[in-house]
Each structure stands twice: as C-alpha cells, then as structure tokens.
Write an enzyme that holds these catalytic residues in place. Structure first.
Site, PDB file in Angstrom:
ATOM      1  N   CYS A  31       0.830  -1.214   0.085  1.00  0.00           N
ATOM      2  CA  CYS A  31       0.412   0.141   0.010  1.00  0.00           C
ATOM      3  C   CYS A  31       1.005   1.146   0.020  1.00  0.00           C
ATOM      4  O   CYS A  31       1.871   1.733   0.928  1.00  0.00           O
ATOM      5  CB  CYS A  31      -0.759   0.106   1.132  1.00  0.00           C
ATOM      6  SG  CYS A  31      -1.811   1.376   1.825  1.00  0.00           S
ATOM      7  N   CYS A  34      -0.301   3.642   3.222  1.00  0.00           N
ATOM      8  CA  CYS A  34       0.189   2.890   4.138  1.00  0.00           C
ATOM      9  C   CYS A  34       2.172   3.269   4.503  1.00  0.00           C
ATOM     10  O   CYS A  34       2.496   3.735   5.250  1.00  0.00           O
ATOM     11  CB  CYS A  34       0.352   1.989   3.637  1.00  0.00           C
ATOM     12  SG  CYS A  34      -1.347   1.196   4.014  1.00  0.00           S
TER      13      CYS A  34
END
Length: 103
Positions: A31, A34
């Site tokens: 991600c 992230c």
C-alpha cells in the site's frame, strides 16, 4: 518507544489489556499511502510517552482487520481501555494522527 508489531497472539495483551492509549496502524506492505505513513508512525512512537504505538499487517492478520471493520488502508484506530475510541482512514498529516491521541 518502538512501534510494536501486532499479531493475533499478542493483540489482546498489547492493545486490549493496555493501561495506556494505543494507536494501531492497520497497513499492508504493498500500500503506497501506508508506506508514506510509516515514517510518521515511527516519529510518533518516539515522541509520545503516554500512548503505545502499534502496527498490524492486514495481509497477515486479516481476522483482526475484519473484526474492527477495516475496509481500506491505512486505517488508524485508537483504543482506550480495550475499546475503540477513535478511527480514521487514509493518509493524513502527523498533526491529525497526534490529535487522535489528544496531543
């Protein structure tokens, strides 16, 4: 204090039984947002003394992510006395994460 890596084995002890506020970063290695928030979470863990900062990889711990309704990542959940006190999704400024902890 270092970021605590959560698993199904230590989640209850580290989060639900903690006497401090606990910030949990639900993330995945693939991600992009992230990865962007990773250094921010590390900084917060080194700056905040009255809360515990943890990370949990949703790919490895899907059952915990499902239990807390994590539908997109990153998701940040603050636990107080074992209960969800705040929940926010998406990349955000460090100040927004700190405000979740009352900083």
């Amino acid at each position: 204090m270092a970021v605590v890596k959560l698993t199904a084995e230590n989640f209850e002890k580290e989060v639900l039984q903690s006497e401090k506020l606990v910030l949990v970063d639900f993330y995945a290695d693939w991600c992009g947002p992230c990865q962007m928030m990773g250094p921010v979470v590390e900084e917060i863990s080194n700056e905040v003394n009255d809360a515990k900062v943890c990370k949990i990889n949703i790919d490895e711990q899907m059952s915990i992510a499902q239990k807390y309704g994590v539908m997109s990542i990153p998701t940040f959940i603050v636990f107080k006395n074992g209960d969800v006190a705040d929940k926010k999704m998406g990349a955000m400024p460090k100040s927004a994460v700190l405000s979740m902890l009352g900083q």
